[in-house]
Scaffold this motif. Sequence first.
Motif, PDB file in Angstrom:
ATOM      1  N   UNK A 223       0.866  -1.175   0.000  1.00 45.69           N
ATOM      2  CA  UNK A 223       0.000   0.000   0.000  1.00 45.69           C
ATOM      3  C   UNK A 223       0.898   1.219   0.000  1.00 45.69           C
ATOM      4  N   UNK A 224       0.574   2.197  -0.832  1.00 42.48           N
ATOM      5  CA  UNK A 224       1.325   3.445  -0.890  1.00 42.48           C
ATOM      6  C   UNK A 224       0.380   4.584  -0.539  1.00 42.48           C
ATOM      7  N   UNK A 225       0.817   5.437   0.399  1.00 36.92           N
ATOM      8  CA  UNK A 225       0.001   6.557   0.867  1.00 36.92           C
ATOM      9  C   UNK A 225       0.737   7.862   0.585  1.00 36.92           C
ATOM     10  N   UNK A 226       0.122   8.735  -0.178  1.00 40.28           N
ATOM     11  CA  UNK A 226       0.689  10.064  -0.450  1.00 40.28           C
ATOM     12  C   UNK A 226       0.275  11.005   0.668  1.00 40.28           C
ATOM     13  N   UNK A 246       9.306  16.977  -3.474  1.00 38.05           N
ATOM     14  CA  UNK A 246       9.527  18.326  -2.971  1.00 38.05           C
ATOM     15  C   UNK A 246       8.517  18.720  -1.899  1.00 38.05           C
ATOM     16  N   UNK A 247       7.236  18.458  -2.123  1.00 41.61           N
ATOM     17  CA  UNK A 247       6.200  18.889  -1.182  1.00 41.61           C
ATOM     18  C   UNK A 247       5.484  17.731  -0.491  1.00 41.61           C
ATOM     19  N   UNK A 248       5.723  16.518  -0.974  1.00 41.45           N
ATOM     20  CA  UNK A 248       5.008  15.375  -0.446  1.00 41.45           C
ATOM     21  C   UNK A 248       5.982  14.243  -0.119  1.00 41.45           C
ATOM     22  N   UNK A 249       5.448  13.240   0.531  1.00 37.76           N
ATOM     23  CA  UNK A 249       6.189  11.991   0.697  1.00 37.76           C
ATOM     24  C   UNK A 249       5.221  10.849   0.405  1.00 37.76           C
ATOM     25  N   UNK A 250       5.795   9.722   0.057  1.00 40.15           N
ATOM     26  CA  UNK A 250       5.002   8.539  -0.241  1.00 40.15           C
ATOM     27  C   UNK A 250       5.385   7.464   0.777  1.00 40.15           C
ATOM     28  N   UNK A 251       4.465   7.174   1.680  1.00 41.53           N
ATOM     29  CA  UNK A 251       4.696   6.161   2.703  1.00 41.53           C
ATOM     30  C   UNK A 251       4.343   4.797   2.123  1.00 41.53           C
TER      31      UNK A 251
END
Length: 263
Positions: A223-226, A246-251
């Motif tokens: 599962x990938x969560x932005x 730059x502004x987000x991360x993907x967990x």
Amino acid sequence: MSFPVPLLAAEPELQSAAAALAAEFGLPAADTHADFILELTREGLQLRWRSKPEYQPLVLDYTRGRQAWRQQLGGGRQEAVVRALGIGKGFRPKVLDATAGLGRDGLMLAHAGCEVWLLERNPAIHALLHQAVLHLQQFQGESHWSAQRLHVLPAGSLLDQESLHGEFRKLQPDAVYLDPMFPEREKSAAVKKDMQVLQHLVGADLDADGLLPAALALASCRVVVKRPAKAPFLAGQTPSTQIASKKHRFDVYIKQPYPKITA
């Protein structure tokens, strides 16, 4: 009190077509005096914000303008969302984009080679998304990657338990992608106007924490969560790894490795 978004004709000649679309998507075919209104124009659907006439209507069109440019050049392995999904070395996961919104990340994943199912629960946004994907597929033809790899599901949510244990499970996705709407920032000047429209129409996904366990139960591999860069983990659950932009991360929550491709 909020009113359901109606779907109306922008011109009298389009009234019968607008009524048919309203029936197809389960939207009101008469004015509900909602602040947002879907209008059928000769170019397609647009979402108008009545109390903000200075805003251009939101039009979702993947065949021209900035979004067409993104899908032509996006989808490469350098894109953070593509790297977070672990796409590479021949394997292309089947992905359920469970908070599809305006469809942009889902399109990049499909362009990168994944088969993608788009799920959106807001009826008005679902109608925009459905028509935009249909237009793209008709514009490009049945041999185009969009016709082969993009599917728009009926409006719904992973939090619908009946669908989670029935229709969604039949998809057997390798991965589930989540991009829940985060509470609106106080300083929203930097937020693009189309996202401001989306934020005001949809609001924050206050039940977003429930999406993660549902997604983990459904996805076979990950599962990938932005998330915004400084946002807390969804449901307070620490991911297996992260990909930063730059502004987000993907967990990234990894249940098991993807299958290996053998020559």
